[in-house]
Design an enzyme around this catalytic site. Structure first.
Site: not given
Ligand code: CMP
Length: 140
Positions: A10, A50, A113, A116, A127
């Site tokens: 990310k 998402y 975080n 993913h 995805e």
């Protein structure tokens, strides 16, 4: 069963120069990169990725963050890649992630975080296809 999962490094991890360290974690865990690229999503592209979270209160913030800078996307392959990678990532919230996991080491916030990963075979299929064509992610 040998399977593939979609991994994203990310914007927080990319901006902190953690791309190499995180890919090394993947390889050391036996998760073999079979496709890799750096992209920067538009907000609309992040919303498309998402879409399952679109009713959640954090959706707008998540999509703004995910389009705030470059990300690195990978297809990872191994036996049980989806679960193996989820175990390596740790809990979504870095504060709750187990010692030795990527989110414990590099995540700073439930949104920031670091990484993913696909959460099921169905999401991995969606995805992987969101980012990679068959030509970009060849069979080994
Ligand atoms: P990820 O694995 O990319 O899948 C959806 C993301 O939404 C998740 O990691 C977090 O970054 C984010 N997320 C999940 N729950 C929350 C929350 N309660 N608040 C903010 N962000 C969240």
């Amino acid at each position: 069963m040998v399977e593939r999962t979609l991994a994203i490094i990310k914007p927080d991890a990319v901006s902190h120069h953690l791309v190499g360290a995180i890919i090394q974690r993947y390889e050391q865990a036996g998760l073999v990169p079979v496709a890799v690229k750096m992209v920067r999503l538009t907000k609309a592209q992040a919303e498309g990725f998402y879409y399952v979270h679109k009713q959640r209160p954090f959706f707008d913030s998540l999509c703004s963050f995910m389009s705030s800078g470059p990300i690195v996307v990978l297809a990872l392959e191994s036996e049980n890649a989806i679960q193996r990678y989820r175990d390596l990532m740790g809990a979504t919230d870095p504060a709750k992630a187990a010692a030795g996991t990527i989110r414990k080491a590099y995540g700073t916030h439930i949104e920031h975080n670091a990484v993913h990963g696909s959460d099921s075979a169905e999401s991995a299929q969606f995805e992987l296809a969101y980012f990679f064509s068959a030509l970009e992610s060849p069979q080994r």
